[in-house]
Design a protein around this motif. Sequence first.
Motif, PDB file in Angstrom:
ATOM      1  N   ASP A  13      58.073  74.173  40.326  1.00 48.74           N
ATOM      2  CA  ASP A  13      58.945  74.254  39.708  1.00 48.74           C
ATOM      3  C   ASP A  13      60.035  73.449  38.797  1.00 48.74           C
ATOM      4  O   ASP A  13      60.396  72.866  38.092  1.00 48.74           O
ATOM      5  CB  ASP A  13      61.071  73.805  40.702  1.00 48.74           C
ATOM      6  N   ALA A  39      55.482  81.572  44.774  1.00 53.61           N
ATOM      7  CA  ALA A  39      55.048  81.054  43.443  1.00 53.61           C
ATOM      8  C   ALA A  39      56.445  82.200  42.582  1.00 53.61           C
ATOM      9  O   ALA A  39      56.726  82.728  43.084  1.00 53.61           O
ATOM     10  CB  ALA A  39      53.655  80.452  42.890  1.00 53.61           C
ATOM     11  N   GLY A 129      62.126  75.018  55.626  1.00 53.19           N
ATOM     12  CA  GLY A 129      62.856  76.053  53.827  1.00 53.19           C
ATOM     13  C   GLY A 129      61.745  77.041  53.092  1.00 53.19           C
ATOM     14  O   GLY A 129      61.914  76.748  52.087  1.00 53.19           O
ATOM     15  N   THR A 130      61.023  77.635  54.273  1.00 51.71           N
ATOM     16  CA  THR A 130      60.016  78.776  53.841  1.00 51.71           C
ATOM     17  C   THR A 130      60.246  79.807  52.931  1.00 51.71           C
ATOM     18  O   THR A 130      61.796  79.934  52.492  1.00 51.71           O
ATOM     19  CB  THR A 130      59.299  79.087  54.543  1.00 51.71           C
ATOM     20  N   THR A 131      59.806  79.983  51.913  1.00 50.69           N
ATOM     21  CA  THR A 131      60.349  81.282  51.282  1.00 50.69           C
ATOM     22  C   THR A 131      59.963  82.212  51.635  1.00 50.69           C
ATOM     23  O   THR A 131      61.221  83.417  51.405  1.00 50.69           O
ATOM     24  CB  THR A 131      59.233  80.920  49.568  1.00 50.69           C
ATOM     25  N   GLY A 132      59.171  82.373  52.864  1.00 54.51           N
ATOM     26  CA  GLY A 132      60.071  84.066  53.683  1.00 54.51           C
ATOM     27  C   GLY A 132      59.176  84.541  53.405  1.00 54.51           C
ATOM     28  O   GLY A 132      58.811  86.010  53.843  1.00 54.51           O
ATOM     29  N   ILE A 135      53.245  82.957  53.797  1.00 53.54           N
ATOM     30  CA  ILE A 135      52.406  82.136  53.260  1.00 53.54           C
ATOM     31  C   ILE A 135      51.544  81.067  54.333  1.00 53.54           C
ATOM     32  O   ILE A 135      50.920  81.452  54.548  1.00 53.54           O
ATOM     33  CB  ILE A 135      53.083  81.145  52.029  1.00 53.54           C
ATOM     34  N   GLY A 136      52.757  80.515  54.954  1.00 48.22           N
ATOM     35  CA  GLY A 136      52.273  79.673  56.027  1.00 48.22           C
ATOM     36  C   GLY A 136      51.094  80.432  57.213  1.00 48.22           C
ATOM     37  O   GLY A 136      49.880  80.344  56.779  1.00 48.22           O
ATOM     38  N   GLN A 226      53.245  75.694  42.381  1.00 42.41           N
ATOM     39  CA  GLN A 226      53.845  74.274  43.152  1.00 42.41           C
ATOM     40  C   GLN A 226      53.249  73.170  42.807  1.00 42.41           C
ATOM     41  O   GLN A 226      53.444  73.273  42.027  1.00 42.41           O
ATOM     42  CB  GLN A 226      53.518  74.825  44.933  1.00 42.41           C
ATOM     43  N   LEU A 230      53.859  68.991  47.041  1.00 44.07           N
ATOM     44  CA  LEU A 230      53.896  69.969  48.005  1.00 44.07           C
ATOM     45  C   LEU A 230      52.392  70.779  48.646  1.00 44.07           C
ATOM     46  O   LEU A 230      52.425  71.630  49.542  1.00 44.07           O
ATOM     47  CB  LEU A 230      54.627  71.932  47.228  1.00 44.07           C
ATOM     48  N   THR A 241      53.988  72.818  51.278  1.00 47.47           N
ATOM     49  CA  THR A 241      53.536  74.762  51.802  1.00 47.47           C
ATOM     50  C   THR A 241      52.159  74.075  52.178  1.00 47.47           C
ATOM     51  O   THR A 241      51.702  73.566  52.962  1.00 47.47           O
ATOM     52  CB  THR A 241      53.078  75.193  50.402  1.00 47.47           C
ATOM     53  N   GLY A 276      64.043  73.510  49.335  1.00 47.19           N
ATOM     54  CA  GLY A 276      63.590  73.683  50.962  1.00 47.19           C
ATOM     55  C   GLY A 276      64.000  72.081  51.166  1.00 47.19           C
ATOM     56  O   GLY A 276      64.825  71.596  50.239  1.00 47.19           O
ATOM     57  N   GLY A 277      63.769  71.990  52.444  1.00 48.45           N
ATOM     58  CA  GLY A 277      63.762  70.861  53.266  1.00 48.45           C
ATOM     59  C   GLY A 277      62.882  69.663  53.010  1.00 48.45           C
ATOM     60  O   GLY A 277      61.478  69.897  52.030  1.00 48.45           O
TER      61      GLY A 277
HETATM   62  P1  IMP Z   1      56.415  78.381  51.400  1.00 50.34           P
HETATM   63  O1  IMP Z   1      55.522  77.804  50.692  1.00 50.34           O
HETATM   64  O2  IMP Z   1      56.933  79.599  50.813  1.00 50.34           O
HETATM   65  O3  IMP Z   1      55.840  78.277  53.134  1.00 50.34           O
HETATM   66  O4  IMP Z   1      57.398  77.481  52.016  1.00 50.34           O
HETATM   67  C1  IMP Z   1      56.910  75.920  52.372  1.00 50.34           C
HETATM   68  C2  IMP Z   1      57.563  74.557  51.385  1.00 50.34           C
HETATM   69  O5  IMP Z   1      57.188  74.411  49.486  1.00 50.34           O
HETATM   70  C3  IMP Z   1      59.625  75.269  50.538  1.00 50.34           C
HETATM   71  O6  IMP Z   1      59.805  73.696  50.655  1.00 50.34           O
HETATM   72  C4  IMP Z   1      59.498  76.117  50.018  1.00 50.34           C
HETATM   73  O7  IMP Z   1      60.631  75.777  48.986  1.00 50.34           O
HETATM   74  C5  IMP Z   1      58.316  74.923  48.914  1.00 50.34           C
HETATM   75  N1  IMP Z   1      57.822  75.908  47.726  1.00 50.34           N
HETATM   76  C6  IMP Z   1      56.967  77.227  48.294  1.00 50.34           C
HETATM   77  N2  IMP Z   1      56.331  77.472  46.524  1.00 50.34           N
HETATM   78  C7  IMP Z   1      56.971  77.270  46.072  1.00 50.34           C
HETATM   79  C8  IMP Z   1      57.190  77.296  44.915  1.00 50.34           C
HETATM   80  O8  IMP Z   1      56.721  78.307  43.721  1.00 50.34           O
HETATM   81  N3  IMP Z   1      57.712  76.449  44.097  1.00 50.34           N
HETATM   82  C9  IMP Z   1      58.976  75.301  44.521  1.00 50.34           C
HETATM   83  N4  IMP Z   1      58.287  74.888  45.863  1.00 50.34           N
HETATM   84  C10 IMP Z   1      57.843  75.960  46.560  1.00 50.34           C
END
Ligand code: IMP
Length: 432
Positions: A13, A39, A129-132, A135-136, A226, A230, A241, A276-277
Amino acid sequence: MNSVVVAGAQWGDEGKGKVVDFFAQQANVIVRYAGGNNAGHTIVVRGEKTILHLIPSGILHKDKVGVLGNGMVVDPAVLLQEMEGLAGRGIKLTSKNFFISERAHIIMPYHRRIDSAREGAKSKQGKIGTTGRGIGPAYEDKATRAGIRFVDLLDEEVFAERLRAVLKEKNAYLKHVLKQPGFSFAAVRKEYLGYAKRLKRYVTDVSLLLEDLLLKGKKILFEGAQGIMLDIDHGTYPFVTSSNAGVGGVLAGCGIAPYFLQEIVGVIKAYTTRVGGGPFPTELQDAVGGHLRREGAEYGATTGRPRRCGWFDAVVGRYGVRVNGFTGLALTKLDTLTGLDPLRICTGYRVGRKRLTEFPADIRQVERAKPIYEEMPGWQEDIRDARRLEDLPGNAIRYVRRLETLLGVPFFLMSVGPQREQSIIVENPFET
Ligand code: IMP
């Protein structure tokens, strides 16, 4: 230079969308190399806002080629929706200007369900706090060799065989461990073969394509998602991520040779945010944090979540510069600091009796870290019309110069507002 990487230098971000959009004017090809629709890149052109999650944001310029590298995980339904959205704005993606790596992995419906069910089951402290978006779990399948790639999807038999085997395991896991419903083989197969039909024409060997374009002297922009904090290897693990968001991800995520990489531009915000966390040493939960969130419109482009905000952290910044080898930086959202006085910059951490100047791997140390700040006077003037460094008030120039000194890398660009033209351009890496 013919190749420029633009990558996040903090927790994502940082405003990469705008920076990519700006550099993309000179590029012929824009490539995403990691991540997926976690993203969200926001671009404002003539007051019109576009948020892209998968398609490289540089595509908003005329006559550009967009590429999704093998390092990505792609949700085909989201991709098709995004393509339709762009078509509605007159930007048509064809088999001549848009390519998807045949090696890119596909996000399946069970990835999304596993992602949200796992997060739901975690305690408040344990939540990533994933974006749901799945991805993971999709990257997890890639690593355990249970993933499905575009090349697999395009062959009906291979796809059916892989899906049948994987689904058996996923359904058992969903049902017995996560207490969630499973998926029907026939329904998923039908849905995804439908996507295959619509996306087939874009799928290609991206590694070969990019080498060919680079050898022909085309200008390529590698668009990061990201940020380095991350990154699965270099970030605040496990609050990261699941891909290599840093520059390392470019080579693995595109299949190009290292000698093709020239300029590496880090995008860094004039303060810090995270969504997120996970630990965040300079986080502010006071009125200053509120000012940054309000003035910087710090709400997630993907999930709409309010971002956590804090002072600029030079420990994080220096770490990002070192690990990525940034040759220059783009400083974003300088205007958000207007009205804050004094400004604070974190130059080190105190952890118990120790003073740290390098970012630690141990997450517990980061959690305990107390920032060591230096203060600088702020400014009250509106800086959004500044187009040269000299247009900025003295205190803003001193703040920028201090950051440059602490980071040891020059600023190529400074952003003073969300619009394309609200920028101070010092150097364009495609023109050096
Ligand atoms: P995931 O990528 O959805 O598995 O999320 C894992 C972590 O990465 C969480 O804390 C998300 O908030 C963070 N995250 C993933 N993509 C972004 C992004 O594009 N900007 C900021 N934080 C991100």
